[in-house]
Write a protein that holds these residues in place. Structure first.
Motif: not given
Length: 290
Positions: A93-119
């Protein structure tokens, strides 16, 4: 000519999808059919007797140990799903409604960082964090908040839920975010223009429209966590076995492949029923939206 052209395009399409279809059939269907076939066979001494029997399924549904482990698996998976989705929704909700459109891609990138390491590495890290002499206990002891290390934060259901919720949080955030992004903002403005508070607008407009994403997140988290093997084994210390651990014991330790296959088929059937229920609920929300 038109019909011939369509037939040629259809043949090209079939030729294009044939290799991945055959690959999927071999990699997915063949193992599932093998497990299904084994579940109806008889276990012998260090061998599988090719005699049809229902005894494996009778034992699965009547054995109190199996029933206890299955209920525990469902409970832990449901709790993990509840915690994960409850924590993922505010982030989405925060990323969709409160983050500026220009920075949403950065937030999504940060959310996917855990995928960089093995489970597996992430599970070991949580074991270090929650351990007897881990980060949490060392910090609390150093600050003088506790005199002795806490023992209830590792090798129990709490630690399993925390680890799994962290591991599957990105899987829950992304579908909820997509559903929130599809909401027409004018509907929210109309609700506020009609005198609704922000809380009531969220309850009556935002949440119902976001439910398809929430239900998708529920399925994405619930299905893999019910069959998780690594986390109960490492974070639970083997003291809180779930259905995947029981299947491993039957398949490898006890060499009872028919019973292990019956456990696997039963688990898949339960997951399928739960998935169908949620899909029907999702269809109902889609009809309401349309």
């Amino acid at each position: 000519m038109a019909k011939g052209g369509l037939d040629a395009q259809a043949r090209q399409g079939y030729a294009l999808i044939a290799p991945p279809f055959l690959y999927a059939a071999l990699v997915l269907a063949a193992p599932l059919l093998t497990i299904l076939a084994y579940s109806f066979l008889t276990d012998g001494y260090l061998e599988v007797v090719r005699e049809f029997t229902w005894a494996n399924y009778v034992q699965v549904w009547t054995d109190p140990i199996v029933r206890t482990v299955m209920l525990r698996s469902l409970m832990v998976s449901a709790l993990v799903t509840l915690v994960t989705v409850a924590l993922a929704f505010p982030v989405a909700y925060y990323v969709s409604f409160l983050v500026r459109p220009q920075k949403k891609a950065t937030w999504l990138f940060l959310i996917t960082i855990p995928f960089w390491t093995s489970y597996l590495i992430r599970v070991f890290l949580w074991k270090v964090i929650l351990g007897y002499n881990g980060v949490v206990n060392s910090s609390l002891t150093g600050l003088g908040i506790i005199d002795e290390p806490l023992t209830f934060i590792l090798y129990n259901v709490n630690s399993i839920v925390i680890t799994l919720a962290h591991a599957y949080a990105p899987f829950a955030i992304l579908p909820i975010f997509v559903a929130l992004e599809k909401i027409d903002r004018s509907l929210l403005e109309a609700g506020r223009d009609l005198g609704e508070s922000r809380a009531m607008t969220f309850w009556r407009v935002t949440l119902p429209l976001a439910m398809p994403g929430v239900l998708a997140a529920v399925l994405i988290v619930f299905i893999p966590t019910i069959g998780d093997y690594v986390t109960p084994e490492l974070i639970g210390g083997g003291k809180i076995p779930m259905i995947a651990n029981l299947i491993q014991v039957q398949m490898l330790a006890l060499d009872n492949r028919p019973l292990g296959s019956a456990l696997a088929v039963t688990t898949m059937a339960i997951v399928a029923v739960v998935s169908i229920v949620f899909l029907l609920i999702n269809r109902r929300f889609l009809k309401v939206r349309s």
